[in-house]
Design an enzyme around this catalytic site. Structure first.
Site, PDB file in Angstrom:
ATOM      1  N   CYS A  40       0.849  -1.187   0.000  1.00  0.00           N
ATOM      2  CA  CYS A  40       0.000   0.000   0.000  1.00  0.00           C
ATOM      3  C   CYS A  40       0.890   1.244   0.000  1.00  0.00           C
ATOM      4  CB  CYS A  40      -0.949   0.088   1.190  1.00  0.00           C
ATOM      5  SG  CYS A  40      -2.066  -1.304   1.303  1.00  0.00           S
ATOM      6  N   ARG A  62       3.652  -0.230  -5.018  1.00  0.00           N
ATOM      7  CA  ARG A  62       3.415  -0.785  -3.687  1.00  0.00           C
ATOM      8  C   ARG A  62       2.081  -1.536  -3.588  1.00  0.00           C
ATOM      9  NH1 ARG A  62       6.749   1.455   0.136  1.00  0.00           N
ATOM     10  NH2 ARG A  62       5.322   0.725   1.722  1.00  0.00           N
ATOM     11  N   TRP A  65      -2.994  -2.579  -1.679  1.00  0.00           N
ATOM     12  CA  TRP A  65      -2.717  -4.004  -1.925  1.00  0.00           C
ATOM     13  C   TRP A  65      -3.543  -4.737  -0.883  1.00  0.00           C
ATOM     14  CZ3 TRP A  65      -0.648  -8.250   0.698  1.00  0.00           C
ATOM     15  CH2 TRP A  65      -0.231  -9.311  -0.108  1.00  0.00           C
ATOM     16  N   ASN A  93      -1.463   2.037   5.942  1.00  0.00           N
ATOM     17  CA  ASN A  93      -0.631   0.963   5.391  1.00  0.00           C
ATOM     18  C   ASN A  93      -0.217   0.096   6.570  1.00  0.00           C
ATOM     19  OD1 ASN A  93       1.307  -0.607   4.159  1.00  0.00           O
ATOM     20  ND2 ASN A  93       2.796   1.047   3.933  1.00  0.00           N
ATOM     21  N   GLY A  94      -0.345  -1.226   6.435  1.00  0.00           N
ATOM     22  CA  GLY A  94       0.025  -2.125   7.528  1.00  0.00           C
ATOM     23  C   GLY A  94      -1.126  -3.071   7.820  1.00  0.00           C
ATOM     24  N   GLU A 100      16.783 -17.611  -9.413  1.00  0.00           N
ATOM     25  CA  GLU A 100      16.349 -16.231  -9.613  1.00  0.00           C
ATOM     26  C   GLU A 100      15.657 -16.074 -10.972  1.00  0.00           C
ATOM     27  OE1 GLU A 100      15.760 -13.627  -8.184  1.00  0.00           O
ATOM     28  OE2 GLU A 100      15.821 -12.070  -9.710  1.00  0.00           O
ATOM     29  N   LYS A 118      11.879 -14.933 -11.750  1.00  0.00           N
ATOM     30  CA  LYS A 118      11.557 -13.801 -12.626  1.00  0.00           C
ATOM     31  C   LYS A 118      10.541 -14.210 -13.678  1.00  0.00           C
ATOM     32  CE  LYS A 118      12.848 -11.211 -11.160  1.00  0.00           C
ATOM     33  NZ  LYS A 118      13.526 -10.732 -10.010  1.00  0.00           N
ATOM     34  N   GLU A 146       7.015 -14.807 -12.009  1.00  0.00           N
ATOM     35  CA  GLU A 146       6.304 -13.657 -11.434  1.00  0.00           C
ATOM     36  C   GLU A 146       5.788 -12.686 -12.484  1.00  0.00           C
ATOM     37  OE1 GLU A 146       8.301 -10.814  -8.830  1.00  0.00           O
ATOM     38  OE2 GLU A 146      10.195 -11.202  -9.820  1.00  0.00           O
ATOM     39  N   HIS A 179      17.126 -36.492  -9.803  1.00  0.00           N
ATOM     40  CA  HIS A 179      16.432 -36.992  -8.610  1.00  0.00           C
ATOM     41  C   HIS A 179      14.939 -36.653  -8.619  1.00  0.00           C
ATOM     42  CE1 HIS A 179      20.225 -38.219  -6.894  1.00  0.00           C
ATOM     43  NE2 HIS A 179      20.713 -37.021  -7.177  1.00  0.00           N
ATOM     44  N   LYS A 186       5.601  -4.446  -4.380  1.00  0.00           N
ATOM     45  CA  LYS A 186       7.049  -4.250  -4.304  1.00  0.00           C
ATOM     46  C   LYS A 186       7.575  -4.448  -2.889  1.00  0.00           C
ATOM     47  CE  LYS A 186      10.893  -3.001  -6.308  1.00  0.00           C
ATOM     48  NZ  LYS A 186      11.469  -4.023  -7.200  1.00  0.00           N
TER      49      LYS A 186
HETATM   50  O1  M6R Z   1      12.498  -5.693  -0.565  1.00  0.00           O
HETATM   51  P1  M6R Z   1      13.063  -7.068  -0.429  1.00  0.00           P
HETATM   52  O2  M6R Z   1      14.329  -7.244  -1.186  1.00  0.00           O
HETATM   53  O3  M6R Z   1      13.204  -7.515   0.991  1.00  0.00           O
HETATM   54  O4  M6R Z   1      11.967  -8.005  -1.105  1.00  0.00           O
HETATM   55  C1  M6R Z   1      12.062  -9.392  -1.077  1.00  0.00           C
HETATM   56  C2  M6R Z   1      11.163 -10.018  -2.116  1.00  0.00           C
HETATM   57  O5  M6R Z   1       9.830  -9.699  -1.859  1.00  0.00           O
HETATM   58  C3  M6R Z   1      11.523  -9.558  -3.520  1.00  0.00           C
HETATM   59  O6  M6R Z   1      12.854  -9.812  -3.808  1.00  0.00           O
HETATM   60  C4  M6R Z   1      10.640 -10.278  -4.570  1.00  0.00           C
HETATM   61  O7  M6R Z   1      10.918 -11.632  -4.576  1.00  0.00           O
HETATM   62  C5  M6R Z   1      10.885  -9.644  -5.938  1.00  0.00           C
HETATM   63  N1  M6R Z   1       9.725  -8.951  -6.372  1.00  0.00           N
HETATM   64  C6  M6R Z   1      11.213 -10.606  -6.996  1.00  0.00           C
HETATM   65  O8  M6R Z   1      11.437  -9.965  -8.214  1.00  0.00           O
END
Ligand code: M6R
Length: 610
Positions: free
Chosen positions: A2, A27, A74, A100-101, A483, A487, A490, A506, A605
């Site tokens: 948020c 956010r 969010w 927010n929270g 990673e 990517k 997501e 395995h 984010k």
């Molecule tokens: O802000 P942070 O690096 O702590 O966030 C951790 C994850 O939420 C973040 O890396 C998330 O996996 C990314 N959106 C992936 O691209």
């Protein structure tokens, strides 16, 4: 999660609020709204969907006024709907708040408030705050700030709140506990936001709000009351982010822009860090004895930052010979790890707000560990919880998918690894020099990798409609595989698995059938032959092979249907390069599928909830 923005000053607030929300949309983006005060009344406009819907609604409403608050949501409690969108109001309609929270005791509070006659219009946890403030205003609090203070005493959980009230028409009142909120000190008025990009077009002068503060903003004054209600002065700082960095600058998407910013971002993160054969990390105020005494390191992070931590583990163990355990923060915080005063905990987080990472850090400190945080967002919560802070200088990352912040986190982890290796005498001066000179060359090598990507767009055409991808790597290629799979899933919503190449036989090998894309990190390295054996096993089962390999490596190229080249470099440093073609591959596949790469569904984010 948020985004909150507030403005009070001489300008029309709705435009400033909308622009601020646009910069905070990363956010959360399932609904948005603003409340603007004018002539003793409150005008509230809310809309479901991304911010463009609010923009449309604002075109047809009269929202003139110089003081207002806005929010982009969010969803946590209650589905995305206009009724659940912020701002929320009390029963009188005189008060509006954004939040927010998460209010953990909202169900009990709601029941109690309903019992006392309050009407609720949403399913959110936030609405209870509006009614609590209302009760305080009617039951003896003589001002909005004291009502906000009193109401916040009933709240369990986390919050950043901003409130406006027609009884106090010149002020925005805000408070926070464990959710981010910063003040922007402007020429035409003052700003409030959950992230600096919201007001970067107006000011770079920022004041951090601390847990327990209540803030009262007017057009020309900022009053901060600490948790004992003493008026205090908090120094402002000037951030060096520029507004262009928070705009798309000619690119179609923030994600693509941020991928292409990596040479500069990496350069900024290592700038000024090398002196001859060693790294200068003045922030790391550990004595030689303390470094010698480190018996164990935990790296704690989530998502992409966790993958950066994995590369960090390989680097620190290889160079500094200190045992490193790597933990997903949500596991670390509950699994009772063995920690003492000789433990160093390294927390990695782009946002510096991730709830699980923050909780892990607080717990580790309580148990006596020293905490080093690698963070991108200046002034974020984690920067204030750590003993030692290393900032990555990636600049604002708006795309939800972490790209440039990942390669900058790698840079930071290499700096830490080299520092520890120097302090513990585990690498010779020659070895250190050679790594440093590769790191210094890295921005050019990233640039080279980015320039050479026509083969990636071609490959996209072959693969973008397939349902499953398998990513493989060994050694430091393994975190790159993880990673890159993250990517892909997501932003394109394609199922993608990252695996240690040696683990394929395995289990995951059962997934391979004719045409299954197996994306393999197989650049020159000690384990390259082993990876290529796994490639052969995949070919034997009909897989289509995409390889990220060293430019000019004809043998490897010969085994690939599609080959994405990277420059030759030190094996441990190679994830900085091998990750880049796979960021671009995910980007192009997602775009080809018509996905919104900057705002993938269900994500945000900053993940400020457990
Ligand atoms: O802000 P942070 O690096 O702590 O966030 C951790 C994850 O939420 C973040 O890396 C998330 O996996 C990314 N959106 C992936 O691209």
């Amino acid at each position: 999660m948020c985004g909150i923005v507030g403005y009070v000053g001489s300008e029309q607030s709705s435009k400033i609020l909308y622009e601020g929300l646009r910069r905070l949309e990363y956010r959360g983006y399932d609904s948005a709204g603003v409340a603007v005060m004018n002539d003793g009344g409150l005008n509230i406009v809310r809309a479901v969907g991304n911010l463009a819907h609010l923009g449309k609604a604002l075109e047809t409403e009269d929202v003139s006024g110089n003081i207002g608050i806005g929010h982009t949501r969010w969803a946590t409690h209650g589905k995305p709907s206009e009724a659940n969108a912020h701002p929320h109001q009390d029963c009188t309609g005189n008060l509006a708040i954004v939040h927010n929270g998460i209010i953990e005791n909202f169900a009990e509070l709601r029941e109690e408030l309903s019992g006392r006659g309050h009407d609720f219009h949403s399913e959110t946890d936030t609405e209870v705050i509006a009614h609590l403030i209302e009760e305080q205003m009617t039951n003896g609090c003589d001002s909005l700030p004291s009502a906000v203070r009193e109401a916040s005493k009933s709240l369990d959980g986390t919050y950043a709140i901003a409130a406006v009230c027609t009884d106090d028409p010149d002020h925005i009142v805000a408070a926070r506990r464990d959710s981010p909120l910063v003040i922007g000190v402007g020429e035409t008025g003052n700003f409030l936001a959950s992230g600096i990009p919201a007001f970067l077009a107006h000011t770079r002068e920022v004041i951090n709000i601390e847990n327990g503060d209540v803030v009262i903003l007017s057009a020309d004054s900022i009053t901060i009351l600490d948790e004992n209600d003493n008026s205090i002065t908090r120094e402002s700082e000037t951030v060096d982010w520029d507004v262009a960095a928070a705009e798309k600058g000619g690119y179609d998407d923030f994600m693509l822009k941020e991928i292409f910013e990596q040479p500069e971002a990496f350069r900024n993160t290592i700038r000024g860090r090398f002196k001859d054969d060693h790294v200068t990390l003045d922030e790391l105020k550990l004595t030689d004895q303390q470094v010698a005494d480190i018996s164990k390191i935990y790296i704690v992070a989530c998502g992409t930052s966790y993958h950066a931590g994995m590369v960090g583990k390989y680097a620190i163990e290889k160079w500094a010979r200190i045992p490193v355990e790597l933990d997903v923060a949500s596991e670390f915080r509950y699994r009772d790890p063995v920690i003492d005063e000789n433990t160093l905990v390294i927390a990695i987080s782009q946002s510096g707000e991730t709830a699980d990472t923050l909780a892990g850090v607080v717990q580790a400190r309580e148990q006596g560990a020293k905490v080093l945080a690698v963070v991108n967002v200046v002034g974020s919560l984690l920067t204030r919880e750590a003993d030692i802070l290393i900032l990555t200088h990636a600049g604002p990352e708006i795309g939800v998918a972490a790209t440039k912040t990942f390669t900058c986190q790698l840079a930071a982890m290499y700096l830490v690894g080299l520092y520890l290796a120097t302090a513990r005498g585990t690498l010779s001066s020659g070895e250190r020099r050679s790594i440093i000179s590769e790191l210094e060359r890295m921005p050019e090598m990233i640039q080279e990798t980015l320039e050479d990507h026509s083969m990636i767009t071609e490959a996209t055409e072959k693969y973008f409609e397939l349902p499953d991808f398998l990513y493989l790597g060994r050694g430091v290629g393994f975190p790159v595989a993880l990673e890159s799979a993250l990517k892909m899933k997501e932003i394109s919503y394609i199922h993608a698995e990252g695996y240690a190449a040696g683990e394929m036989k395995h289990g995951p090998i059962a997934l391979i059938e004719d045409g299954t894309p197996v994306i393999t990190v197989a650049n020159n390295s000690l384990v390259q032959d082993k990876v290529l054996s796994n490639v052969q096993e995949s070919i034997a089962r009909g897989a289509s092979i995409v390889i990220v390999g060293t430019r000019g490596d004809k043998t490897t190229m010969g085994q690939a249907d599609d080959f994405f080249p990277v420059p030759e470099c030190d094996e441990i440093l190679s994830p900085v390069l091998t990750t880049i073609p796979l960021q671009l591959f995910s980007y192009h596949v997602a775009k080809r599928r018509g996905c919104n790469v900057d705002q993938p569904r269900n994500l945000a984010k900053s993940v400020t909830v457990e």
